[in-house]
Design a protein around this motif. Structure first.
Motif, short mmCIF file in Angstrom:
data_model
loop_
_atom_site.label_atom_id
_atom_site.label_comp_id
_atom_site.label_asym_id
_atom_site.label_seq_id
_atom_site.Cartn_x
_atom_site.Cartn_y
_atom_site.Cartn_z
N HIS A 1 0.83 -1.20 0.00
CA HIS A 1 0.00 0.00 0.00
C HIS A 1 0.87 1.26 0.00
CE1 HIS A 1 -4.10 -1.58 0.76
NE2 HIS A 1 -3.46 -2.58 1.35
N TYR B 1 -8.57 2.19 -0.35
CA TYR B 1 -8.34 0.85 0.18
C TYR B 1 -7.52 -0.03 -0.77
CZ TYR B 1 -11.90 -0.49 -3.20
OH TYR B 1 -12.59 -0.69 -4.37
N LYS B 2 -7.36 0.38 -2.01
CA LYS B 2 -6.78 -0.50 -3.02
C LYS B 2 -5.27 -0.54 -2.92
CE LYS B 2 -7.02 -1.59 -7.93
NZ LYS B 2 -7.57 -1.17 -9.24
N TRP C 1 -0.32 -6.83 -5.19
CA TRP C 1 -0.66 -7.81 -4.16
C TRP C 1 -0.53 -9.22 -4.73
CZ3 TRP C 1 -4.08 -5.06 -7.03
CH2 TRP C 1 -5.05 -5.77 -7.74
#
Length: 231
Positions: A38, A44-45, A49
């Motif tokens: 992050h 929130y993305k 990942w």
């Protein structure tokens, strides 16, 4: 859950290739094995990942990496694919682990089931004199959210949505066609009730003789007390 704040760069390979240049980021390692990188923005993305199932192996940097200031190398390998996320860590500013336990999950407020229950308890929102017949009135194509009686004794079928669109009007239309075949219920009038009704849905409902009712969830919960307002 492990939280690491570090100066890092990352390279993703597999179905696609992606690179994150060197910058300070938050690395999250979750109990399910997922790894997320992050930045301090983007809501929130994560920037990149790896979804579970995957494994994380921490290695010492090689000579070339050490010369560039790399202190740790994380290799995150997916268990069922060739996808791989390589993370090079430079300076580590924070590293902590926390046991969060089992999460009960998100409990949504204002879902259709809540609206249905509250409208059944406040059936006068359809108009004075309406009475409740039952919730989840069964039909051959599914249950009607609410079946009620109007003051003149006619039957009212109510379809409830959080956001009312054309599909909801079409659904109610199918219920009305079926219910109006029952001589014990006919004539059956339709009411389309939602917290928000899209203009196209309202036009279609009006064209088919279906009444639209906008539900104010806060008022129905009793939060919006008109008598206690100053203005």
């Amino acid at each position: 859950m492990r939280l690491v704040v570090a100066e890092c760069q990352a390279h993703y390979s597999g179905r696609l290739a992606a690179h994150l240049p060197k910058a300070r980021r938050l690395i999250v390692v979750k109990a399910d094995g997922s790894v997320l990188l992050h930045s301090d923005g983007g809501s929130y993305k994560p920037l990149n990942w790896m979804s579970p199932p995957c494994s994380v192996v921490v290695k010492e940097p090689d000579d070339l990496q050490s010369q560039r200031g790399v202190t740790q190398v994380w290799r995150v390998q997916h268990a069922k694919a060739d996808d791989r996320l390589d993370i090079e860590l430079f300076d580590v500013f924070h590293d902590s682990s926390h046991e969060l336990g089992v999460d009960p999950g998100l409990v949504k407020d204002g879902v259709e089931a809540h609206l249905q229950r509250m409208l059944a308890e406040q059936i006068d929102l359809l108009g004075p004199g309406h009475t409740l017949v039952r919730r989840e009135y069964p039909t051959a194509i599914g249950p009607v959210d609410i079946l009620a009686k109007a003051p003149n004794g006619s039957t009212v079928a109510v379809e409830i949505k959080r956001r009312g669109d054309i599909d909801g009007v079409e659904q109610l239309t199918r219920y009305l066609e079926l219910l109006n075949r029952d001589p014990l219920l006919a004539p059956v009038r339709g009411v389309f009730a939602a917290q928000e009704i899209k203009p196209q849905a309202r036009v279609l409902a009006t064209d088919r003789g279906i009444h639209c009712v906008v539900l104010n969830y806060e008022e129905m919960k009793g939060f919006d007390d008109v008598d206690s307002r100053l203005f």
